[in-house]
Write a protein that holds these residues in place. Structure first.
Motif, PDB file in Angstrom:
ATOM      1  N   LYS A 245       0.823  -1.210   0.000  1.00  0.00           N
ATOM      2  CA  LYS A 245       0.000   0.000   0.000  1.00  0.00           C
ATOM      3  C   LYS A 245       0.860   1.264   0.000  1.00  0.00           C
ATOM      4  N   ALA A 248       2.768   1.541  -3.665  1.00  0.00           N
ATOM      5  CA  ALA A 248       2.051   1.430  -4.941  1.00  0.00           C
ATOM      6  C   ALA A 248       2.274   2.684  -5.778  1.00  0.00           C
ATOM      7  N   ARG A 257      -4.449  -1.191  -9.672  1.00  0.00           N
ATOM      8  CA  ARG A 257      -4.033  -1.036  -8.280  1.00  0.00           C
ATOM      9  C   ARG A 257      -4.487  -2.220  -7.438  1.00  0.00           C
ATOM     10  N   LEU A 261      -2.141  -4.804  -5.346  1.00  0.00           N
ATOM     11  CA  LEU A 261      -2.274  -5.025  -3.908  1.00  0.00           C
ATOM     12  C   LEU A 261      -2.634  -6.470  -3.570  1.00  0.00           C
TER      13      LEU A 261
END
Length: 261
Positions: A245, A248, A257, A261
Motif C-alpha cells: 500500500k 504502490a 491497483r 495489492l
C-alpha cells in the motif's frame, strides 16, 4: 594364462574391426570424448555453484526477498527501490539489505582503452551486507553517487595492478566514475564466476530514478543472528500488505491497483 591370451586375442580382433571402419571409429571416439568433457563441465558447474563456499561472510544467512503473484506462484518477482526502503525501515528480521541489478554489458573506458564490459548496479549496503572487504581502497557507501569498485581482474588486466589506482577515473556509458576500491580476487558478485568489471551505485547515470515504478531489482537481505528463515518469512507475510500500500505507484489506479495489492 588362458585368460590373458584370450584377452589379448580379443583386443587384437577389436582393433582390426575398428581399423576397417575408421569413420565409425572416429565418431565413437568423438562421442566418448564429448561425453567425458560434458560430465567434467557439469561437475565444474556444480562444484562452482554448490560445493565451493561463497567468498562472503556467512552465506547461509543471506536470503532473497521477492514478490509472488498468486496467479503465477512459480515466478519470483523483483522489487522496487521503494519496497527495499520500506523493508529496511520495517523488517526487524534483517540486519541489512540491498538492491542489485547486474549481468548487463556497458561501454567502458579504463586506462585510456575503450571496450565492452560488465557492470553491476547496487544500492549502498551491497558489500557491507555480503561482508566483503576491499583489497585496496574501500567499498561503496550509501552516499556514493559517481564512484566505482572495480574487480580484481579489471585492476590486473586494465591497470596492471597499479597500487595507485584509487582515485583514477573510468567511464561507464560515458559517465565518469572515480575508482574507490578493488574487490577481492575470489569475489565474483551474485553471478558465480562472472565478475563484473565494475560495481557502481544505482543511479550513477544521474537521471531521475523511478523509485516506485521500476520493479527491476533483486533484493538480498542478511538475517539477524538467531532469526530463522521461517521467522523472517512469517514476519514478511504480516508486513507485506502494508508495504504494498505504501509503495504502490501513483499511476496504478482502479483494477491495476487492486491487482498490485
Amino acid at each position: 594364462m588362458w585368460t590373458i591370451m584370450q584377452g589379448a586375442d580379443d583386443l587384437r580382433y577389436a582393433v582390426r574391426l575398428l581399423l576397417k571402419t575408421p569413420a565409425v571409429t572416429l565418431v565413437a571416439l568423438l562421442s566418448l570424448a564429448l561425453g567425458i568433457g560434458a560430465n567434467t563441465a557439469i561437475f565444474e558447474v556444480i562444484n562452482a555453484l554448490l560445493l565451493r563456499s561463497l567468498p562472503v561472510h556467512e552465506p547461509q544467512r543471506l536470503v532473497k526477498i521477492a514478490s509472488i503473484d498468486p496467479d503465477h506462484p512459480e515466478q519470483a518477482g523483483e522489487l522496487s527501490l521503494a519496497m527495499l526502503h520500506e523493508i529496511q525501515e520495517q523488517a526487524p528480521a534483517f540486519s541489512s539489505s540491498f538492491a542489485w541489478l547486474g549481468g548487463g554489458v556497458s561501454n567502458f573506458e579504463a586506462n585510456g582503452v575503450r571496450y565492452s564490459g560488465s557492470v553491476d548496479t547496487v544500492s549502498g549496503d551491497y558489500f557491507a551486507t555480503l561482508g566483503v572487504r576491499a583489497v585496496l581502497g574501500r567499498m561503496l557507501a550509501r552516499d556514493d553517487k559517481q564512484a566505482a569498485v572495480i574487480s580484481y581482474g579489471c585492476w590486473q588486466h586494465r591497470f596492471a595492478g597499479d597500487p595507485n589506482v584509487i582515485g583514477k577515473i573510468i567511464s561507464v556509458d560515458n559517465r565518469p566514475l572515480a575508482i574507490v576500491g578493488v574487490a577481492p580476487e575470489d569475489f565474483a558478485g551474485l553471478i558465480v564466476d562472472i565478475a563484473a568489471d565494475a560495481t557502481v551505485p544505482i543511479g550513477y547515470r544521474g537521471n531521475e530514478l523511478k523509485y516506485r515504478e521500476n520493479f527491476w531489482y533483486d533484493v538480498i537481505a542478511r538475517l539477524k543472528p538467531g532469526v530463522s528463515i521461517e521467522q523472517a518469512r512469517a514476519q514478511m507475510q504480516v508486513l507485506w500488505p502494508g508495504i504494498l500500500k505504501s509503495t504502490a505507484p501513483d499511476s496504478f489506479q482502479g483494477a491495476r491497483r487492486l491487482t498490485f495489492l
